[in-house]
Design a protein around this motif. Structure first.
Motif, PDB file in Angstrom:
ATOM      1  N   PHE A   1      33.013  48.662-123.239  1.00 10.48           N
ATOM      2  CA  PHE A   1      34.010  47.637-122.773  1.00 10.48           C
ATOM      3  C   PHE A   1      34.605  47.959-121.347  1.00 10.48           C
ATOM      4  CE2 PHE A   1      34.654  48.348-127.421  1.00 10.48           C
ATOM      5  CZ  PHE A   1      33.942  47.167-127.633  1.00 10.48           C
ATOM      6  N   LYS A   2      34.035  48.952-120.597  1.00 11.10           N
ATOM      7  CA  LYS A   2      34.657  49.284-119.444  1.00 11.10           C
ATOM      8  C   LYS A   2      34.770  47.900-118.480  1.00 11.10           C
ATOM      9  CE  LYS A   2      35.088  53.917-119.761  1.00 11.10           C
ATOM     10  NZ  LYS A   2      35.853  54.708-119.247  1.00 11.10           N
ATOM     11  N   HIS A   3      33.875  47.093-118.554  1.00 15.56           N
ATOM     12  CA  HIS A   3      33.757  45.961-117.705  1.00 15.56           C
ATOM     13  C   HIS A   3      34.719  44.644-118.114  1.00 15.56           C
ATOM     14  CE1 HIS A   3      30.935  44.697-120.715  1.00 15.56           C
ATOM     15  NE2 HIS A   3      30.964  43.549-120.281  1.00 15.56           N
ATOM     16  N   LEU A   4      35.261  44.910-119.173  1.00 15.70           N
ATOM     17  CA  LEU A   4      36.066  43.803-119.652  1.00 15.70           C
ATOM     18  C   LEU A   4      37.566  44.213-118.992  1.00 15.70           C
ATOM     19  CD1 LEU A   4      35.835  43.327-123.392  1.00 15.70           C
ATOM     20  CD2 LEU A   4      35.563  41.513-121.701  1.00 15.70           C
ATOM     21  N   HIS A   5      38.260  43.016-118.684  1.00 16.71           N
ATOM     22  CA  HIS A   5      39.696  43.220-118.160  1.00 16.71           C
ATOM     23  C   HIS A   5      40.439  43.025-119.745  1.00 16.71           C
ATOM     24  CE1 HIS A   5      43.210  43.293-115.879  1.00 16.71           C
ATOM     25  NE2 HIS A   5      43.563  41.911-116.359  1.00 16.71           N
ATOM     26  N   ILE A   6      41.076  44.159-119.945  1.00  6.38           N
ATOM     27  CA  ILE A   6      41.844  44.054-121.385  1.00  6.38           C
ATOM     28  C   ILE A   6      43.138  44.037-120.942  1.00  6.38           C
ATOM     29  CG2 ILE A   6      42.118  45.417-123.432  1.00  6.38           C
ATOM     30  CD1 ILE A   6      39.125  46.196-123.311  1.00  6.38           C
ATOM     31  N   VAL A   7      43.982  43.307-121.522  1.00  4.82           N
ATOM     32  CA  VAL A   7      45.497  43.300-121.375  1.00  4.82           C
ATOM     33  C   VAL A   7      46.048  43.244-122.630  1.00  4.82           C
ATOM     34  CG1 VAL A   7      47.428  41.911-120.343  1.00  4.82           C
ATOM     35  CG2 VAL A   7      45.083  41.715-119.178  1.00  4.82           C
ATOM     36  N   PHE A   8      46.927  44.132-123.084  1.00  5.24           N
ATOM     37  CA  PHE A   8      47.709  44.342-124.180  1.00  5.24           C
ATOM     38  C   PHE A   8      49.065  43.702-124.042  1.00  5.24           C
ATOM     39  CE2 PHE A   8      44.633  47.706-125.204  1.00  5.24           C
ATOM     40  CZ  PHE A   8      44.869  47.807-126.512  1.00  5.24           C
ATOM     41  N   TYR A   9      49.425  42.680-124.711  1.00  2.00           N
ATOM     42  CA  TYR A   9      50.438  42.110-124.740  1.00  2.00           C
ATOM     43  C   TYR A   9      51.367  42.616-125.910  1.00  2.00           C
ATOM     44  CZ  TYR A   9      49.020  38.497-121.376  1.00  2.00           C
ATOM     45  OH  TYR A   9      48.700  38.085-120.241  1.00  2.00           O
ATOM     46  N   LEU A  10      52.459  43.493-125.414  1.00  2.00           N
ATOM     47  CA  LEU A  10      53.325  44.090-126.265  1.00  2.00           C
ATOM     48  C   LEU A  10      54.714  43.332-126.581  1.00  2.00           C
ATOM     49  CD1 LEU A  10      52.135  47.385-124.908  1.00  2.00           C
ATOM     50  CD2 LEU A  10      51.191  46.375-127.086  1.00  2.00           C
ATOM     51  N   PHE A  11      54.899  43.138-128.033  1.00  2.00           N
ATOM     52  CA  PHE A  11      56.118  42.404-128.293  1.00  2.00           C
ATOM     53  C   PHE A  11      57.289  42.793-127.806  1.00  2.00           C
ATOM     54  CE2 PHE A  11      59.313  40.847-131.715  1.00  2.00           C
ATOM     55  CZ  PHE A  11      59.219  39.530-131.220  1.00  2.00           C
ATOM     56  N   ASN A  12      57.634  44.123-127.713  1.00  2.00           N
ATOM     57  CA  ASN A  12      58.932  44.658-127.504  1.00  2.00           C
ATOM     58  C   ASN A  12      59.027  45.852-126.593  1.00  2.00           C
ATOM     59  OD1 ASN A  12      58.977  46.727-129.380  1.00  2.00           O
ATOM     60  ND2 ASN A  12      59.627  45.563-131.095  1.00  2.00           N
ATOM     61  N   HIS A  13      60.133  46.117-126.116  1.00  2.00           N
ATOM     62  CA  HIS A  13      60.293  47.475-125.520  1.00  2.00           C
ATOM     63  C   HIS A  13      59.728  48.697-126.131  1.00  2.00           C
ATOM     64  CE1 HIS A  13      61.343  49.866-122.012  1.00  2.00           C
ATOM     65  NE2 HIS A  13      62.007  50.573-122.719  1.00  2.00           N
ATOM     66  N   GLU A  14      60.180  48.865-127.433  1.00  2.00           N
ATOM     67  CA  GLU A  14      59.751  50.149-128.076  1.00  2.00           C
ATOM     68  C   GLU A  14      57.970  50.290-128.135  1.00  2.00           C
ATOM     69  OE1 GLU A  14      59.973  52.011-132.668  1.00  2.00           O
ATOM     70  OE2 GLU A  14      60.578  49.884-132.282  1.00  2.00           O
ATOM     71  N   ILE A  15      57.548  49.022-128.612  1.00  2.00           N
ATOM     72  CA  ILE A  15      55.891  49.130-128.574  1.00  2.00           C
ATOM     73  C   ILE A  15      55.394  49.515-127.129  1.00  2.00           C
ATOM     74  CG2 ILE A  15      53.699  47.895-129.227  1.00  2.00           C
ATOM     75  CD1 ILE A  15      55.560  46.530-131.354  1.00  2.00           C
ATOM     76  N   ALA A  16      55.838  48.767-126.282  1.00  2.00           N
ATOM     77  CA  ALA A  16      55.283  48.983-124.804  1.00  2.00           C
ATOM     78  C   ALA A  16      55.482  50.093-124.282  1.00  2.00           C
ATOM     79  CB  ALA A  16      55.826  47.779-123.979  1.00  2.00           C
ATOM     80  N   GLU A  17      56.512  50.914-124.648  1.00  2.00           N
ATOM     81  CA  GLU A  17      56.837  52.240-124.102  1.00  2.00           C
ATOM     82  C   GLU A  17      56.014  52.999-124.802  1.00  2.00           C
ATOM     83  OE1 GLU A  17      58.215  54.918-121.495  1.00  2.00           O
ATOM     84  OE2 GLU A  17      58.511  52.857-121.463  1.00  2.00           O
ATOM     85  N   ILE A  18      55.822  53.012-126.208  1.00  2.00           N
ATOM     86  CA  ILE A  18      54.727  53.919-126.760  1.00  2.00           C
ATOM     87  C   ILE A  18      53.336  53.836-126.182  1.00  2.00           C
ATOM     88  CG2 ILE A  18      53.591  54.249-128.874  1.00  2.00           C
ATOM     89  CD1 ILE A  18      56.140  53.979-130.224  1.00  2.00           C
TER      90      ILE A  18
END
Length: 173
Positions: free
Chosen positions: A145-162
């Motif tokens: 998967f190293k050549h894929l551009h992967i973007v995690f869309y994280l719903f809220n601040h708590e999840i994004a911070e973790i």
């Protein structure tokens, strides 16, 4: 891990080639990410999901993925995957990794170069955030998967911070 990006925001606004939907085995919409994606995509997405044949009463078993067009979303595809229900799954870590892996493999098989991902199984399916972030980021960092551009869309601040803290640990090791 420079091919992985984290965004605190709404996955339905993603412009990547494919959006991964944290779905249920029936693929007929639901709550959380699944409901939001179905609402934003419009009725065409549900019609596409209904075309997927059922196997033993399910359109998509836990850890597997199915792909449809994206309806009114900016993405070309929606990749539907089913994560484990944490407290009742006999092998939640293996099934969560499989959900990410099968989603990315299916997107690549359809010519996708970028993929938007949610925090699969972290809502009503109850997966502990820290453990889920570890599995998600480790799986997305596998060599295929190293050549894929992967973007995690994280719903809220708590999840994004973790996710940020976990990504930083991977980057420093």
């Amino acid at each position: 891990m420079n091919h992985i990006q984290l965004v605190e925001g709404d996955i339905t606004l993603a412009t990547e080639d494919a959006i991964v939907n944290a779905a249920n085995p029936h693929l007929l919409g639901g709550g959380g990410v699944d409901g939001a994606i179905h609402r934003a995509a419009g009725p065409q997405l549900l019609a596409e999901c209904r075309k997927i044949p059922k196997i033993n009463g399910e359109r998509c078993p836990v850890g597997e993925a199915r792909i449809t067009t994206a309806g009114q979303l900016a993405a070309r595809y929606v990749v539907h995957t089913v994560g484990p229900i944490y407290h009742s799954d006999p092998a939640p870590a293996a099934h969560l990794a499989a959900a990410y892996r099968s989603s990315l493999q299916l997107a690549m098989a359809h010519g996708c170069h970028s993929v938007a991902l949610p925090a699969i199984a972290c809502g009503v399916y109850g997966y502990p955030l820290s453990a889920a972030a570890n599995i998600a980021l480790q799986t997305c960092n596998e060599p295929q998967f190293k050549h894929l551009h992967i973007v995690f869309y994280l719903f809220n601040h708590e999840i994004a911070e973790i996710w940020r803290q976990t990504l930083a640990k991977f980057a420093s090791s």
